[in-house]
Enzyme design. Sequence first.
Site, short mmCIF file in Angstrom:
data_model
loop_
_atom_site.label_atom_id
_atom_site.label_comp_id
_atom_site.label_asym_id
_atom_site.label_seq_id
_atom_site.Cartn_x
_atom_site.Cartn_y
_atom_site.Cartn_z
N SER A 177 0.80 -1.22 0.00
CA SER A 177 0.00 0.00 0.00
C SER A 177 0.83 1.27 0.00
O SER A 177 1.62 1.49 -0.90
CB SER A 177 -0.97 -0.04 1.18
OG SER A 177 -1.86 1.02 1.08
N HIS A 178 0.69 2.07 1.06
CA HIS A 178 1.36 3.38 1.10
C HIS A 178 2.83 3.26 1.50
O HIS A 178 3.53 4.25 1.53
CB HIS A 178 0.63 4.29 2.09
CG HIS A 178 0.56 3.69 3.46
ND1 HIS A 178 -0.31 2.66 3.77
CD2 HIS A 178 1.26 3.93 4.58
CE1 HIS A 178 -0.15 2.30 5.03
NE2 HIS A 178 0.80 3.06 5.55
N ASP A 342 -2.74 6.43 -3.29
CA ASP A 342 -1.55 5.78 -2.74
C ASP A 342 -1.08 4.61 -3.60
O ASP A 342 -1.57 4.39 -4.71
CB ASP A 342 -1.84 5.30 -1.30
CG ASP A 342 -2.80 4.12 -1.25
OD1 ASP A 342 -3.65 4.02 -2.16
OD2 ASP A 342 -2.70 3.30 -0.33
N ASP A 344 -1.51 1.39 -3.77
CA ASP A 344 -2.45 0.42 -4.33
C ASP A 344 -3.80 1.01 -4.69
O ASP A 344 -4.75 0.27 -4.98
CB ASP A 344 -2.63 -0.76 -3.36
CG ASP A 344 -3.18 -0.33 -2.01
OD1 ASP A 344 -2.95 0.83 -1.61
OD2 ASP A 344 -3.84 -1.15 -1.34
N ASP A 346 -6.16 2.66 -3.01
CA ASP A 346 -7.36 2.68 -2.16
C ASP A 346 -7.47 3.96 -1.32
O ASP A 346 -8.53 4.24 -0.79
CB ASP A 346 -7.47 1.42 -1.29
CG ASP A 346 -6.25 1.16 -0.42
OD1 ASP A 346 -5.27 1.94 -0.51
OD2 ASP A 346 -6.27 0.18 0.34
N ARG A 347 -6.39 4.72 -1.22
CA ARG A 347 -6.47 5.98 -0.45
C ARG A 347 -6.66 7.17 -1.37
O ARG A 347 -6.35 7.09 -2.56
CB ARG A 347 -5.17 6.21 0.33
CG ARG A 347 -4.93 5.17 1.38
CD ARG A 347 -3.72 5.54 2.19
NE ARG A 347 -3.54 4.55 3.24
CZ ARG A 347 -2.93 4.79 4.39
NH1 ARG A 347 -2.40 5.97 4.63
NH2 ARG A 347 -2.81 3.84 5.28
N LYS A 442 -11.68 0.39 0.50
CA LYS A 442 -11.71 1.82 0.27
C LYS A 442 -11.23 2.08 -1.16
O LYS A 442 -10.56 1.23 -1.74
CB LYS A 442 -10.87 2.56 1.30
CG LYS A 442 -9.43 2.13 1.44
CD LYS A 442 -8.81 2.83 2.64
CE LYS A 442 -7.32 2.55 2.76
NZ LYS A 442 -7.02 1.39 3.61
C1 VG1 Z 1 -3.21 2.28 8.48
C2 VG1 Z 1 -4.38 3.21 8.71
C3 VG1 Z 1 -5.68 2.44 8.57
C4 VG1 Z 1 -5.74 1.77 7.20
C5 VG1 Z 1 -4.51 0.89 7.03
C6 VG1 Z 1 -4.44 0.27 5.65
O1 VG1 Z 1 -3.20 1.29 9.48
O2 VG1 Z 1 -4.29 3.83 9.96
O3 VG1 Z 1 -6.74 3.34 8.75
O4 VG1 Z 1 -6.90 1.00 7.08
O5 VG1 Z 1 -3.33 1.66 7.20
O6 VG1 Z 1 -4.40 1.24 4.65
P1 VG1 Z 1 -2.23 1.38 10.74
O7 VG1 Z 1 -2.46 0.11 11.49
O8 VG1 Z 1 -0.84 1.54 10.19
O9 VG1 Z 1 -2.65 2.59 11.49
V1 VG1 Z 1 -3.62 0.91 3.20
O10 VG1 Z 1 -3.98 2.05 2.14
O11 VG1 Z 1 -1.99 0.90 3.75
O12 VG1 Z 1 -4.08 -0.65 2.82
CO CO Z 2 -3.52 1.54 0.28
#
Ligand code: VG1
Ligand code: CO
Length: 619
Positions: A177-178, A342, A344, A346-347, A442
């Site tokens: 992801s990010h 981001d 992938d 979804d953000r 998302k």
């Molecule tokens: C973070 C965010 C959470 C989100 C998750 C996955 O998790 O706070 O709200 O759902 O990333 O997002 P954490 O446990 O690091 O706070 V993504 O776009 O990285 O799949």
């Molecule tokens: Co993501």
Amino acid sequence: MASTYARFDTVFLFSRFSGAKYSPSSLLSSGFQLRTKPASSRLQSIVALSSSSGAVVAGTDSIEVKSLPTKPIEGQKTGTSGLRKKVKVFMEENYLANWIQALFNSLPLEDYKNATLVLGGDGRYFNKEASQIIIKIAAGNGVGTILVGKEGILSTPAVSAVIRKRKANGGFIMSASHNPGGPEYDWGIKFNYSSGQPAPESITDKIYGNTLSISEIKVAEIPDIDLSQVGVTKYGSFSVEVIDPVSDYLELMEDVFDFDLIRGLLSRPDFGFMFDAMHAVTGAYAKPIFVDNLGAKPDSISNGVPLEDFGHGHPDPNLTYAKDLVDVMYRDDGPDFGAASDGDGDRNMVLGNKFFVTPSDSVAIIAANAQEAIPYFRAGPKGLARSMPTSGALDRVAEKLKLPFFEVPTGWKFFGNLMDAGKLSICGEESFGTGSDHIREKDGIWAVLAWLSILAHRNKDKKAGDKLVSVADVVKEYWATYGRNFFSRYDYEECESEGANKMIENLRDIVSKSKAGESYGNYVLQFADDFSYTDPVDGSVVSKQGVRFVFTDGSRIIFRLSGTGSAGATVRIYIEQFEPDVSKHDVDAQIALKPLIDLALSVSKLKDFTGREKPTVIT
Ligand code: VG1
Ligand code: CO
């Protein structure tokens, strides 16, 4: 010694474009030592066939499935969203293969045997090799069909959309992801279920359990699949269908939104638009959707080519990491609307000219405007939900619209059951995540299209020369109606785990002794707890989801450790304060929240426990 056993009679089918490219099967040079038949002996048995989807060559052979001995590997527990580690860890012998096999060992047979699974990812470093490993283990476990995005590309929301549309039994998402990508950075894997939703903890806990007892991996001895062309490759009853990553998703977006309405806005000469794909997966979607379908100018897409290392960037759409976009948006002559997504896809981050929309406000504003601006919500949303640390803005919309409302733990997997039960339409997280029940993830591009729909709807009768309703106008009007929930999040990335864990333990201790009515500076405690959640649909319970201090005026400070990092511990502090007075709405959030931020730092003794003076990211 690995035992070898034949599975079924095999038909070869492969794309006409790729037929000559077969190499002997190899998982990872460092990983499996497979004995494979030489490619030539396979190719001799190929008989030409044709098919409408571009798959053209077939023959019969028998697939061999090999049982490779393996040993458990520590630490393969999934976090907030799948398993994330440094890519070097995933590339170690059998690391990925163990987890994939453990997943098959955890699923009921009927969920994968002869079933269809989807595979895609954000294009980051190691995805290509990982695709081949996953395909071979899926075939080895008896999966019927794998639908894989061309070049292994599918955004997270697109995987969810494809699972639902093609009625697949689930899907793999190869993404951290990010988190940054490349040889020195992160890789990740996530499994989604047949409704398109991230696997619930009941499944991920089972997978983890199986990673600790695994002893064999079942691998089909098939060559690497050519993922560069759309088409079907078949080995007996196992087939791999390489699909266009965009078309199913685009079709869904056309159903959800009024594309003519959005096209009307994007083609106006007096409306400036910019989308920053951050060299991540939405690069593959932005041009077909925004430019080719909705009439945006080609130069409105920046960083639009997906790269394995995201162009050395950190593909997290926030004010720190999407700085290029922020700089453009804060120019006097900057665009009217800007957005980023981001790794992938979804953000989303949404900006107006010189105006940042906090994600907590964004989901509330989308919910408040959905019925009039977005055809999918014509009958009104069924219910609204947010993650616990997300600000209470959405709560006020739910109250006003008299909609069912839910507060769930951090992580999108908690929304899916509510959606499947028909209780939830629109939801969001403060971490730049917004979405709806059109899928079970998302969805960054969905959020951008939702905002464009709201702006297009508000401006549809504006003539050339009229002043357009801006992003800032929409947000300020919303604040005037509902009040403003000032919100900020402080992240302290990659702290030492020991100090961070001790800090949270200490906070839990404070919480257990706390009493309503106690004073914290100028604030009076309403309650303090460590958030736990009982799923209203299946009754499952999760606990220890974040320490929160809630004060009598509705202000909150919340502490959590991230569950998506790949090294050390990331501390997150969430700060929120409600302000009904319109005359105070223009104050900068950092100024408005300063007393609460100071309180959070002193209550937690963050500096003492972590040694950190300053956060790494403020949003
Ligand atoms: C973070 C965010 C959470 C989100 C998750 C996955 O998790 O706070 O709200 O759902 O990333 O997002 P954490 O446990 O690091 O706070 V993504 O776009 O990285 O799949
Ligand atoms: Co993501």
